[in-house]
Design a protein around this motif. Structure first.
Motif, PDB file in Angstrom:
ATOM      1  N   PHE A  12      55.591 -59.206  15.362  1.00  0.00           N
ATOM      2  CA  PHE A  12      56.379 -58.413  16.286  1.00  0.00           C
ATOM      3  C   PHE A  12      56.502 -56.989  15.768  1.00  0.00           C
ATOM      4  CE2 PHE A  12      57.717 -62.832  16.312  1.00  0.00           C
ATOM      5  CZ  PHE A  12      57.544 -63.150  17.649  1.00  0.00           C
ATOM      6  N   THR A  13      56.433 -56.025  16.682  1.00  0.00           N
ATOM      7  CA  THR A  13      56.548 -54.630  16.282  1.00  0.00           C
ATOM      8  C   THR A  13      57.992 -54.314  15.889  1.00  0.00           C
ATOM      9  OG1 THR A  13      57.043 -53.818  18.502  1.00  0.00           O
ATOM     10  CG2 THR A  13      54.701 -53.934  17.860  1.00  0.00           C
ATOM     11  N   ASP A  14      58.149 -53.283  15.092  1.00  0.00           N
ATOM     12  CA  ASP A  14      59.491 -52.837  14.727  1.00  0.00           C
ATOM     13  C   ASP A  14      60.260 -52.399  15.973  1.00  0.00           C
ATOM     14  OD1 ASP A  14      58.994 -53.327  12.054  1.00  0.00           O
ATOM     15  OD2 ASP A  14      58.462 -51.249  11.591  1.00  0.00           O
ATOM     16  N   GLY A  15      59.546 -51.812  16.938  1.00  0.00           N
ATOM     17  CA  GLY A  15      60.182 -51.390  18.189  1.00  0.00           C
ATOM     18  C   GLY A  15      60.778 -52.560  18.943  1.00  0.00           C
ATOM     19  N   LEU A  16      60.081 -53.677  18.963  1.00  0.00           N
ATOM     20  CA  LEU A  16      60.597 -54.869  19.645  1.00  0.00           C
ATOM     21  C   LEU A  16      61.847 -55.380  18.928  1.00  0.00           C
ATOM     22  CD1 LEU A  16      60.566 -57.192  21.659  1.00  0.00           C
ATOM     23  CD2 LEU A  16      58.942 -58.353  20.155  1.00  0.00           C
ATOM     24  N   VAL A  17      61.801 -55.447  17.633  1.00  0.00           N
ATOM     25  CA  VAL A  17      62.942 -55.933  16.860  1.00  0.00           C
ATOM     26  C   VAL A  17      64.161 -55.042  17.101  1.00  0.00           C
ATOM     27  CG1 VAL A  17      63.816 -56.380  14.530  1.00  0.00           C
ATOM     28  CG2 VAL A  17      61.472 -57.021  15.132  1.00  0.00           C
ATOM     29  N   LYS A  18      63.948 -53.736  17.111  1.00  0.00           N
ATOM     30  CA  LYS A  18      65.041 -52.795  17.354  1.00  0.00           C
ATOM     31  C   LYS A  18      65.612 -52.980  18.757  1.00  0.00           C
ATOM     32  CE  LYS A  18      66.167 -47.919  17.508  1.00  0.00           C
ATOM     33  NZ  LYS A  18      65.694 -46.552  17.476  1.00  0.00           N
ATOM     34  N   ARG A  19      64.731 -53.118  19.742  1.00  0.00           N
ATOM     35  CA  ARG A  19      65.172 -53.291  21.130  1.00  0.00           C
ATOM     36  C   ARG A  19      65.930 -54.607  21.306  1.00  0.00           C
ATOM     37  NH1 ARG A  19      67.290 -50.846  24.979  1.00  0.00           N
ATOM     38  NH2 ARG A  19      66.524 -51.296  27.037  1.00  0.00           N
ATOM     39  N   LEU A  20      65.482 -55.671  20.659  1.00  0.00           N
ATOM     40  CA  LEU A  20      66.206 -56.948  20.713  1.00  0.00           C
ATOM     41  C   LEU A  20      67.614 -56.793  20.143  1.00  0.00           C
ATOM     42  CD1 LEU A  20      63.502 -59.525  19.597  1.00  0.00           C
ATOM     43  CD2 LEU A  20      64.627 -59.430  21.827  1.00  0.00           C
ATOM     44  N   ALA A  21      67.715 -56.043  19.056  1.00  0.00           N
ATOM     45  CA  ALA A  21      69.030 -55.817  18.449  1.00  0.00           C
ATOM     46  C   ALA A  21      69.942 -55.065  19.412  1.00  0.00           C
ATOM     47  CB  ALA A  21      68.882 -55.051  17.144  1.00  0.00           C
ATOM     48  N   GLU A  22      69.388 -54.112  20.139  1.00  0.00           N
ATOM     49  CA  GLU A  22      70.178 -53.339  21.101  1.00  0.00           C
ATOM     50  C   GLU A  22      70.596 -54.197  22.293  1.00  0.00           C
ATOM     51  OE1 GLU A  22      67.521 -50.175  22.103  1.00  0.00           O
ATOM     52  OE2 GLU A  22      67.841 -49.122  20.209  1.00  0.00           O
ATOM     53  N   LEU A  23      69.646 -54.912  22.873  1.00  0.00           N
ATOM     54  CA  LEU A  23      69.917 -55.694  24.077  1.00  0.00           C
ATOM     55  C   LEU A  23      70.671 -56.986  23.801  1.00  0.00           C
ATOM     56  CD1 LEU A  23      66.467 -55.347  25.878  1.00  0.00           C
ATOM     57  CD2 LEU A  23      68.603 -54.188  26.476  1.00  0.00           C
ATOM     58  N   GLY A  24      70.510 -57.530  22.627  1.00  0.00           N
ATOM     59  CA  GLY A  24      71.088 -58.821  22.317  1.00  0.00           C
ATOM     60  C   GLY A  24      72.478 -58.777  21.714  1.00  0.00           C
ATOM     61  N   TYR A  25      73.053 -57.595  21.636  1.00  0.00           N
ATOM     62  CA  TYR A  25      74.387 -57.476  21.053  1.00  0.00           C
ATOM     63  C   TYR A  25      75.378 -57.097  22.138  1.00  0.00           C
ATOM     64  CZ  TYR A  25      78.346 -55.953  18.323  1.00  0.00           C
ATOM     65  OH  TYR A  25      79.614 -55.816  17.812  1.00  0.00           O
ATOM     66  N   ASP A  26      76.522 -57.740  22.136  1.00  0.00           N
ATOM     67  CA  ASP A  26      77.605 -57.442  23.062  1.00  0.00           C
ATOM     68  C   ASP A  26      78.872 -57.287  22.236  1.00  0.00           C
ATOM     69  OD1 ASP A  26      80.011 -58.695  24.748  1.00  0.00           O
ATOM     70  OD2 ASP A  26      78.550 -57.818  26.148  1.00  0.00           O
ATOM     71  N   VAL A  27      79.646 -56.271  22.529  1.00  0.00           N
ATOM     72  CA  VAL A  27      80.859 -55.997  21.754  1.00  0.00           C
ATOM     73  C   VAL A  27      81.771 -57.219  21.728  1.00  0.00           C
ATOM     74  CG1 VAL A  27      82.927 -54.556  21.597  1.00  0.00           C
ATOM     75  CG2 VAL A  27      80.746 -53.531  22.231  1.00  0.00           C
ATOM     76  N   ALA A  28      81.955 -57.868  22.855  1.00  0.00           N
ATOM     77  CA  ALA A  28      82.871 -59.014  22.930  1.00  0.00           C
ATOM     78  C   ALA A  28      82.271 -60.291  22.340  1.00  0.00           C
ATOM     79  CB  ALA A  28      83.271 -59.260  24.378  1.00  0.00           C
ATOM     80  N   LEU A  29      80.955 -60.468  22.503  1.00  0.00           N
ATOM     81  CA  LEU A  29      80.318 -61.724  22.099  1.00  0.00           C
ATOM     82  C   LEU A  29      79.525 -61.634  20.800  1.00  0.00           C
ATOM     83  CD1 LEU A  29      79.006 -62.799  25.617  1.00  0.00           C
ATOM     84  CD2 LEU A  29      81.052 -63.621  24.442  1.00  0.00           C
ATOM     85  N   GLY A  30      79.379 -60.445  20.273  1.00  0.00           N
ATOM     86  CA  GLY A  30      78.570 -60.275  19.067  1.00  0.00           C
ATOM     87  C   GLY A  30      77.092 -60.440  19.384  1.00  0.00           C
ATOM     88  N   ALA A  31      76.366 -61.170  18.542  1.00  0.00           N
ATOM     89  CA  ALA A  31      74.919 -61.341  18.716  1.00  0.00           C
ATOM     90  C   ALA A  31      74.562 -62.621  19.472  1.00  0.00           C
ATOM     91  CB  ALA A  31      74.226 -61.328  17.364  1.00  0.00           C
ATOM     92  N   ARG A  32      75.561 -63.345  19.969  1.00  0.00           N
ATOM     93  CA  ARG A  32      75.272 -64.601  20.668  1.00  0.00           C
ATOM     94  C   ARG A  32      74.334 -64.456  21.856  1.00  0.00           C
ATOM     95  NH1 ARG A  32      81.254 -66.923  20.865  1.00  0.00           N
ATOM     96  NH2 ARG A  32      81.664 -64.729  20.563  1.00  0.00           N
ATOM     97  N   PRO A  33      74.403 -63.369  22.632  1.00  0.00           N
ATOM     98  CA  PRO A  33      73.474 -63.225  23.760  1.00  0.00           C
ATOM     99  C   PRO A  33      72.006 -63.080  23.329  1.00  0.00           C
ATOM    100  CG  PRO A  33      75.352 -61.765  24.044  1.00  0.00           C
ATOM    101  CD  PRO A  33      75.434 -62.333  22.649  1.00  0.00           C
ATOM    102  N   MET A  34      71.779 -62.773  22.061  1.00  0.00           N
ATOM    103  CA  MET A  34      70.411 -62.564  21.590  1.00  0.00           C
ATOM    104  C   MET A  34      69.564 -63.829  21.735  1.00  0.00           C
ATOM    105  SD  MET A  34      68.940 -60.896  18.106  1.00  0.00           S
ATOM    106  CE  MET A  34      70.049 -59.536  18.299  1.00  0.00           C
TER     107      MET A  34
END
Length: 70
Positions: A12-34
């Motif tokens: 996986f590219t570093d860009g994908l990993v970074k984007r997953l971290a951005e999209l998969g994090y929610d202030v209320a739920l933490g990283a659970r949506p990832m």
């Protein structure tokens, strides 16, 4: 790890990993949506491509951010 055991060479590219971290994090739920994000995008797409034989064993492929566009 399971993919590697089955002789699929996927990275996986570093860009994908970074984007997953951005999209998969929610202030209320933490990283659970990832987990759902990974299942609904990466795992689903890879499964389809493996079943249709677009992805072959022993052939290295690199997955980038475009996999997140559904």
């Amino acid at each position: 790890d399971d993919m590697e055991k089955q002789s699929y060479k996927i990275s996986f590219t570093d860009g994908l990993v970074k984007r997953l971290a951005e999209l998969g994090y929610d202030v209320a739920l933490g990283a659970r949506p990832m987990r759902r994000l990974i299942q609904d995008t990466i795992e689903a797409t890879l499964a389809k491509k493996i079943l249709s034989e677009e992805i072959k064993k022993e052939v290295k492929i690199i997955i980038g951010e475009s996999i997140l566009i559904i």
